[in-house]
Design a protein around this motif. Structure first.
Motif, PDB file in Angstrom:
ATOM      1  N   ASP A  60       2.943  35.524   4.985  1.00 35.07           N
ATOM      2  CA  ASP A  60       2.908  36.081   3.631  1.00 35.07           C
ATOM      3  C   ASP A  60       2.191  35.164   2.649  1.00 35.07           C
ATOM      4  N   VAL A  61       2.347  33.860   2.818  1.00 33.75           N
ATOM      5  CA  VAL A  61       1.712  32.876   1.930  1.00 33.75           C
ATOM      6  C   VAL A  61       1.451  31.603   2.728  1.00 33.75           C
ATOM      7  N   VAL A  62       0.363  30.907   2.383  1.00 34.11           N
ATOM      8  CA  VAL A  62       0.069  29.587   2.944  1.00 34.11           C
ATOM      9  C   VAL A  62      -0.046  28.597   1.794  1.00 34.11           C
ATOM     10  N   VAL A  65      -4.420  36.965   2.987  1.00 29.30           N
ATOM     11  CA  VAL A  65      -3.217  36.145   2.869  1.00 29.30           C
ATOM     12  C   VAL A  65      -3.384  35.188   1.686  1.00 29.30           C
ATOM     13  N   PRO A  66      -2.423  35.139   0.767  1.00 32.62           N
ATOM     14  CA  PRO A  66      -2.540  34.227  -0.378  1.00 32.62           C
ATOM     15  C   PRO A  66      -2.485  32.767   0.064  1.00 32.62           C
ATOM     16  N   ILE A  67      -3.396  31.955  -0.476  1.00 37.21           N
ATOM     17  CA  ILE A  67      -3.443  30.531  -0.177  1.00 37.21           C
ATOM     18  C   ILE A  67      -3.322  29.749  -1.481  1.00 37.21           C
ATOM     19  N   ILE A  68      -2.355  28.837  -1.521  1.00 40.19           N
ATOM     20  CA  ILE A  68      -2.188  27.933  -2.662  1.00 40.19           C
ATOM     21  C   ILE A  68      -2.516  26.526  -2.197  1.00 40.19           C
ATOM     22  N   ILE A  69      -3.489  25.899  -2.836  1.00 38.09           N
ATOM     23  CA  ILE A  69      -3.846  24.520  -2.507  1.00 38.09           C
ATOM     24  C   ILE A  69      -2.954  23.572  -3.301  1.00 38.09           C
ATOM     25  N   LYS A  81       7.570  34.988   5.064  1.00 39.71           N
ATOM     26  CA  LYS A  81       7.180  34.008   6.063  1.00 39.71           C
ATOM     27  C   LYS A  81       6.071  33.133   5.495  1.00 39.71           C
ATOM     28  N   LEU A  82       6.354  31.842   5.411  1.00 36.38           N
ATOM     29  CA  LEU A  82       5.463  30.904   4.736  1.00 36.38           C
ATOM     30  C   LEU A  82       5.017  29.815   5.697  1.00 36.38           C
ATOM     31  N   LEU A  83       3.734  29.459   5.634  1.00 35.93           N
ATOM     32  CA  LEU A  83       3.213  28.308   6.366  1.00 35.93           C
ATOM     33  C   LEU A  83       2.905  27.212   5.359  1.00 35.93           C
ATOM     34  N   ILE A  94      -9.018  29.831   7.852  1.00 34.85           N
ATOM     35  CA  ILE A  94      -8.043  30.916   7.669  1.00 34.85           C
ATOM     36  C   ILE A  94      -8.737  32.161   7.132  1.00 34.85           C
ATOM     37  N   ARG A  95      -9.644  31.960   6.179  1.00 27.67           N
ATOM     38  CA  ARG A  95     -10.321  33.107   5.575  1.00 27.67           C
ATOM     39  C   ARG A  95     -11.204  33.863   6.572  1.00 27.67           C
TER      40      ARG A  95
END
Length: 241
Positions: free
Chosen positions: A48-50, A75-79, A2-4, A68-69
């Protein structure tokens, strides 16, 4: 998975949606910062990932990452950013992101980064309750000056807690400290800590090292050393002097 995906450019979202569908992922889209935070908070433990664009209407990407933090440390966050300067990348990591991808990016690269972060974030719980309780009192790494507990996700230098380590900073420190004085190249650290064998950006390592060093220096002498032209190593032999 599940990805945002938080992205104000709908053309980018539409392009990526085709790749997400091929992966059979459940993806939700937010087009401004306020909506992103609201959507995330509806189910903080369900993502699962943002992926997070920096340039957003409403709250910007840095503010969204920080928000979010506050409710999810893991939760992994990719900018996703068109800004290609070290200061922007480091600031994004300071706000809690695990990695960044610079625009324009290859969809295949982004998919690979998402998969790698997701794999790393999955830490299955094994053993009995008693075993896990015993693990919580155990230090996986212990020297005269440094000790680290994986179960508690804590690291100490001269018995002082190295505070506020992000998940990636902790994994990076553990990887280096697990083999003291061994030199790790940036490429090897990308492979071991981020699971990136082909798609990694070495500046991700440098940015995390910079933040990790700042946190270490708050409690004691520097134990992460640069080996010029090669990479980094852990060496606490100078501590306590």
């Amino acid at each position: 998975m599940k990805l945002l995906m938080v992205e104000d450019n709908k053309a980018v979202s539409e392009m990526m949606s085709m790749f997400f569908q091929k992966e059979n992922w459940d993806v939700k889209y937010a087009y401004d910062g306020n909506d992103a935070v609201a959507m995330f908070n509806e189910d903080p433990n369900g993502w699962d990932v943002v992926t997070l664009d920096l340039n957003l209407p409403g709250m910007d990407g840095m503010q969204v990452s920080s928000a979010i933090r506050k409710v999810s440390a893991n939760v992994p966050i990719i900018i996703l950013t068109a800004r290609d300067t070290e200061s922007d990348q480091v600031l994004g990591l300071e706000m809690g992101a695990d990695d960044y991808v610079t625009k324009p990016f290859s969809p295949i690269t982004l998919i690979a980064r998402i998969k790698a972060l997701h794999r790393r974030a999955e830490k299955p719980s094994v053993g009995t309750d008693n075993e896990r309780e015993d693990d919580s009192n155990h230090f996986d790494i212990e020297t005269a000056h440094f000790k680290l507990s994986t179960a508690r996700r804590e690291a100490y230098l001269e018995d002082v807690l190295i505070d506020e380590l992000t998940p990636k900073e902790f994994d990076l420190l553990k990887t280096l400290a697990n083999k003291p004085k061994q030199v790790f190249s940036r490429e090897k650290l990308l492979e071991l800590v981020w699971n990136y064998e082909f798609f990694g950006d070495e500046r991700t390592v440098d940015a995390h090292i910079k933040k990790l060093r700042q946190k270490i220096e708050k409690v004691g002498p520097q134990v992460i050393q640069t080996v010029w032209g090669v990479g980094y190593k852990f060496d606490d032999s100078g501590a306590g002097h």
